[in-house]
Design a protein around this motif. Sequence first.
Motif, short mmCIF file in Angstrom:
data_model
loop_
_atom_site.label_atom_id
_atom_site.label_comp_id
_atom_site.label_asym_id
_atom_site.label_seq_id
_atom_site.Cartn_x
_atom_site.Cartn_y
_atom_site.Cartn_z
N PRO A 162 42.83 49.69 43.18
CA PRO A 162 42.36 50.92 42.52
C PRO A 162 43.27 51.37 41.38
O PRO A 162 44.49 51.29 41.48
N LEU A 163 42.63 51.80 40.30
CA LEU A 163 43.35 52.37 39.17
C LEU A 163 43.23 53.90 39.18
O LEU A 163 44.02 54.58 38.54
N ASP A 164 42.25 54.40 39.91
CA ASP A 164 42.01 55.84 40.00
C ASP A 164 42.20 56.31 41.43
O ASP A 164 41.82 55.61 42.37
N ALA B 130 37.67 53.16 38.87
CA ALA B 130 38.09 51.95 38.15
C ALA B 130 39.03 51.16 39.06
O ALA B 130 39.86 51.73 39.78
N ILE B 131 38.87 49.83 39.02
CA ILE B 131 39.74 48.93 39.78
C ILE B 131 40.17 47.78 38.88
O ILE B 131 39.61 47.57 37.81
N THR B 132 41.18 47.04 39.33
CA THR B 132 41.59 45.83 38.62
C THR B 132 40.64 44.69 39.00
O THR B 132 39.84 44.82 39.94
N ALA C 160 34.83 48.10 38.79
CA ALA C 160 34.67 49.39 39.46
C ALA C 160 34.33 49.19 40.93
O ALA C 160 33.81 48.16 41.34
N ARG C 161 34.65 50.22 41.68
CA ARG C 161 34.24 50.30 43.09
C ARG C 161 33.32 51.51 43.20
O ARG C 161 33.67 52.60 42.76
N TYR C 162 32.14 51.30 43.76
CA TYR C 162 31.14 52.35 43.88
C TYR C 162 31.03 52.81 45.33
O TYR C 162 31.17 52.01 46.25
#
Length: 147
Positions: free
Chosen positions: A115-117, A108-110, A85-87
């Motif tokens: 980024p996945l989102d 969510a990230i890989t 994740a990236r916060y």
Amino acid sequence: MTETSTVAPVVGDTAAGHDADIAAIERIIADTERAFNTNDAELLTAHFARNASVVNAAGMRTTGRDELLRVSREGLAGPLRDQYARYELLDVLFVRPDVALAHKGARAITADGEPLDVEHAMLALYVLVKERDRWWVVARQNTIVPG
């Protein structure tokens, strides 16, 4: 009831004049991100008060730093092991000079950081208290953002 008693007050203030406090809270969020992405349960709980209370995104409540560490170890070794994740610290309200409410967004990230989102998939509310010149998380509430 008088008119003044029905008008809601503005409580606390924003980040103005709190540069060092904001930087400290940003470090807590950065440590939390690093801990999640590296499955480091000790770092994930390092900023929590001994009597902290946490509600995770599934609605499970955990009370006490020792219990939070146990649950974090299980989660990071199990279902969260391959999640990243990236916060982002979204805002901070200082209710008092030694009490802050901070909102964190999570995407969510890989594993490579892609980024996945597009938008935040989760929001978290942190309640922090400054004790002995250090900020401590006393409560965190995670909420999944409907996609």
